[in-house]
Design an enzyme around this catalytic site. Structure first.
Site, PDB file in Angstrom:
ATOM      1  N   ALA A   1      15.269  32.553 -13.378  1.00 30.32           N
ATOM      2  CA  ALA A   1      14.583  31.993 -12.216  1.00 30.32           C
ATOM      3  C   ALA A   1      15.480  31.011 -11.469  1.00 30.32           C
ATOM      4  CB  ALA A   1      13.296  31.300 -12.653  1.00 30.32           C
TER       5      ALA A   1
ATOM      6  N   TYR B   1      16.427  30.460 -16.979  1.00 30.43           N
ATOM      7  CA  TYR B   1      17.776  30.688 -16.458  1.00 30.43           C
ATOM      8  C   TYR B   1      17.752  31.698 -15.309  1.00 30.43           C
ATOM      9  CZ  TYR B   1      22.813  31.576 -16.426  1.00 30.43           C
ATOM     10  OH  TYR B   1      24.129  31.693 -16.042  1.00 30.43           O
TER      11      TYR B   1
END
Length: 244
Positions: A150, A148
């Site tokens: 990233a 999430y």
């Protein structure tokens, strides 16, 4: 009439964004993946200004089809809000390829494909504004959220690249909500536990959670003429929790 498209526009923050744009007089196309009841309720609350269309942002072919329908039936949008997102939280060492791919496909590739599909029509019609809804976890990591975090960090860089390439016709900015009082945030951070909630509030100078309306206020600024000289920027709305 101004046409606006909001992905993930029928629940949580996205619902508030759709309703705010409708209140501003926009005709809103709210995209959603699967919750028909939420879509019906959002359309009803929009009092005739919100249309809902099903689209899975992880499927580029569905994005192309829905964008073809939008431009054909409603016209070129002036506003695109890339809000749809999913979570597959898991410790990094046990995170599966599916956990990673699903989140990146929706949260990062989805905005890429949706923006790419609609930007030509937006430009031809005179331009407009794209707002990518990221998260403060794009710049502040959290445990169990490698996929999430990233995806949202990538969305910030995508915002800047699009701001460069789509100028001067389309402005592109990112909205970064902090702790917001939604069902998803409450569940993820266990904020239904009074002690946990108190601990979180102690880290926020504003001493409260954000609301979906706080995010709608920020969106209103980013899509109106009041931000006409703002592009490629990150607007953090978190009560002062993160000060970078």
């Amino acid at each position: 009439m101004t046409i606006s498209v909001v992905s993930g526009g029928t629940r949580g923050i996205g619902r508030a964004l759709s309703l705010r744009l409708a209140a501003l007089g926009h005709r809103v196309i709210a995209l959603y993946r699967g919750d028909d009841f939420a879509a019906q309720q959002t359309a009803k609350a929009g009092q005739g200004r919100i249309e809902t269309l099903r689209c899975d942002l992880a499927r580029p072919e569905e994005i192309r089809a829905v964008c073809y329908r939008i431009t054909g039936e409603y016209g070129a949008p002036s506003v695109l809000v890339n809000n749809a997102g999913v979570n597959r939280d898991r410790p990094f060492l046990s995170m599966t390829t599916e956990d990673w791919d699903t989140v990146l496909a929706t949260n990062l590739s989805g905005p890429f494909h949706l923006s790419q599909a609609l930007a030509p029509a937006m430009t031809e019609a005179g331009g407009g504004s794209i707002v990518n809804v990221a998260s403060t976890t794009a710049i502040r990591p959290r445990v169990n959220g490698a996929n999430y975090c990233a995806s949202k960090a990538g969305l910030l860089q995508l915002t800047k690249c699009l701001a460069l390439e789509l100028a001067p016709h389309i402005r592109v900015n990112a909205l970064l909500p902090g702790f917001t009082d939604t069902e998803e945030v409450t569940e993820r951070y266990r904020l239904d536990d009074p002690e946990r909630l108190a601990a979180v509030l102690d880290t926020i100078p504003g001493r409260r959670l954000g609301t979906a309306e706080d995010m709608a206020d920020a969106l209103e600024f980013l899509v109106t003429a009041r931000s006409g000289y703002v592009s490629g920027q990150q607007l953090i709305v978190d009560g002062g929790h993160f000060m970078g």
